[in-house]
Design an enzyme around this catalytic site. Structure first.
Site, PDB file in Angstrom:
ATOM      1  CE  LYS A 243      -4.496  -1.440   1.532  1.00 54.04           C
ATOM      2  NZ  LYS A 243      -4.446  -2.869   1.934  1.00 54.04           N
TER       3      LYS A 243
ATOM      4  CD  GLU B 203     -10.428   4.500   0.680  1.00 53.14           C
ATOM      5  OE1 GLU B 203     -10.271   5.720   0.435  1.00 53.14           O
ATOM      6  OE2 GLU B 203      -9.695   3.611   0.191  1.00 53.14           O
TER       7      GLU B 203
ATOM      8  CB  SER C 288      -0.271  -8.193  -0.927  1.00 52.57           C
ATOM      9  OG  SER C 288      -1.080  -9.026  -0.115  1.00 52.57           O
TER      10      SER C 288
HETATM   11  C1  LIG Z   1      -5.294  -3.879   1.489  1.00 52.86           C
HETATM   12  C2  LIG Z   1      -4.580  -5.150   1.249  1.00 52.86           C
HETATM   13  C3  LIG Z   1      -4.944  -6.017   0.189  1.00 52.86           C
HETATM   14  C4  LIG Z   1      -6.132  -5.780  -0.688  1.00 52.86           C
HETATM   15  O1  LIG Z   1      -6.045  -4.689  -1.535  1.00 52.86           O
HETATM   16  P1  LIG Z   1      -5.787  -4.805  -3.107  1.00 52.86           P
HETATM   17  O2  LIG Z   1      -6.134  -3.449  -3.605  1.00 52.86           O
HETATM   18  O3  LIG Z   1      -6.676  -5.872  -3.653  1.00 52.86           O
HETATM   19  O4  LIG Z   1      -4.353  -5.155  -3.284  1.00 52.86           O
HETATM   20  C5  LIG Z   1      -4.186  -7.161  -0.008  1.00 52.86           C
HETATM   21  N1  LIG Z   1      -3.138  -7.466   0.797  1.00 52.86           N
HETATM   22  C6  LIG Z   1      -2.772  -6.672   1.821  1.00 52.86           C
HETATM   23  C7  LIG Z   1      -1.616  -7.080   2.671  1.00 52.86           C
HETATM   24  C8  LIG Z   1      -3.478  -5.489   2.084  1.00 52.86           C
HETATM   25  O5  LIG Z   1      -3.101  -4.721   3.109  1.00 52.86           O
END
Ligand SMILES: *Cc1c(COP(=O)(O)O)cnc(C)c1O
Length: 384
Positions: free
Chosen positions: A90, A112, A369
């Protein structure tokens, strides 16, 4: 096929667009102009890359998972977005948007947040750049995510509990949009995924492209040229997935997005309009937007970014779903075989790799992620 700009109306095929009240059109147009200009200015791109490198810790490595690969009979590589500052992908997007906001002469950010991860990332960027920041969060989520609420406050941001609707993420987006209309003079809306009205889905993708570009070069090095057979990522709004897909769109690699079974917008939704965009959406027979429900709060979004709807419609990417039980098993599996505790969101992608028989003998790149520290409390209750 390349990932290029959407049409002037912000369309990816039939999807996307700018479905907002008249009062927001000018703000979206101003943002589109500013981003278009900044993104062709080498000094802006240099500054973006410098902050990603010196502050957020990029480039993130690609890790070859020897023990997990042996266990599954699949060669698994992880793109380590969990190692970024604040613990997920993010930060790429919020740094891009905060720098852009400054360039536009705005001194305040509004955002948000659902689980609080995007709120924390935005509060972080605001502190770094000396900006004021207000984060809208559903009252139910404020209750559930007390630690992230405290983090945002610690970073100097204001958190406003949203009491309307179901008091979750969907309602927080609506409030943030409302705030933006009223305060657009000095405020930028830092939206957290590849969703919303044009130019957000395009702009947020561009800020996350770095994931795919780095991964392409790193995989080529590890694999001695060539690409992985499959590139996969979890999909909530779809920003981490689109980021990694963008590095491989012009290759033979199969692209697979993994949604939670309780919130499968592409897999179980129909086209509809929400939050300013036309995209696949979970809704009931009367067109009411349904609450997404999954074990991971970060994937509890009823819609999906329009470019994913487009990639699905032309068959370039496929979308699958996994159950909460499969996710819990994957969370443990990666922890025990590799010493990496994944975010529950990221564990969705691992869960699919662990389950899918057609992957045997193949090389799979998983976008990890985020890290799982935020989820250990919840997992302690489940796994005891
Ligand atoms: C917020 C988040 C997501 C989901 O958001 P996407 O926009 O689909 O990438 C996925 N993994 C993590 C670790 C997050 O914090």
């Amino acid at each position: 096929m390349t990932m290029s700009r959407p049409t002037p109306e912000g369309r990816f095929g039939d999807f996307g667009g700018r479905f907002v009240p008249e009062s927001l059109i000018a703000a979206c147009e101003e943002l589109e102009r500013a981003f278009t200009e900044a993104w062709s200015d080498p000094s802006f791109i240099d500054e973006f890359q410098r902050v990603l490198c010196d502050y957020a810790g990029r480039p993130s490595p690609v890790t070859e998972c020897h023990r997990l690969s042996q266990r599954l009979g699949v060669r698994v590589l992880l793109k380590r977005e969990d190692l970024n500052h604040t613990g997920s992908h993010k930060i790429n997007n919020v740094i891009g948007q905060a720098l852009l906001a400054k360039r536009m002469g705005k001194s305040k950010l509004v955002a948000e947040t659902g689980a609080g991860q995007h709120g924390v990332a935005t509060a972080t960027a605001a502190a770094l750049l000396g900006m004021e920041c207000k984060v809208y969060m559903g009252a139910v989520d404020v209750e559930r995510q007390a630690l992230n609420v405290f983090r945002m406050k610690l970073l100097g941001s204001d958190v406003e509990a949203v009491m309307s609707g179901s008091r979750t993420l969907k309602d927080a987006v609506n409030e943030a949009l409302r705030h933006w209309v009223a305060a657009v003079e000095d405020t930028h809306y830092c939206l957290g995924s590849v969703m919303g009205p044009h130019p957000y889905p395009w702009m947020v993708r561009e800020f996350h492209r770095v994931i795919g570009e780095e991964a392409r070069a790193q995989c080529s090095e590890i694999l001695g040229g060539g690409e992985p057979d499959v590139v996969t990522a979890c999909v909530g709004g779809g920003s981490n997935a689109i980021g990694i897909f963008s590095g491989f769109i012009d290759t033979e690699a199969q692209l697979v997005g993994v949604e939670p079974a309780g919130g499968a917008a592409v897999g179980g939704g129909v086209p509809g309009v929400v939050h300013g965009m036309l995209s696949y959406l979970k809704q009931d027979e009367d067109g009411q937007v349904l609450e997404a429900e999954s074990i991971s709060a970060g994937l509890d979004y009823p819609g999906v970014g329009p470019e994913h709807s487009y990639l699905a419609s032309v068959g370039r990417a496929t979308y699958v779903s996994v159950t909460d039980d499969e996710v819990v098993a994957a969370f443990e599996l990666l922890s025990r075989t590799e010493g990496i505790i994944p975010a529950l969101e990221s564990a969705h992608a691992i869960a699919w790799v662990a389950r899918e028989p057609s992957l045997k003998g193949k090389t799979v790149l998983v976008n990890l992620s985020g890290r799982g520290d935020k989820d250990v409390d919840q997992m302690m209750d489940i796994l005891g």
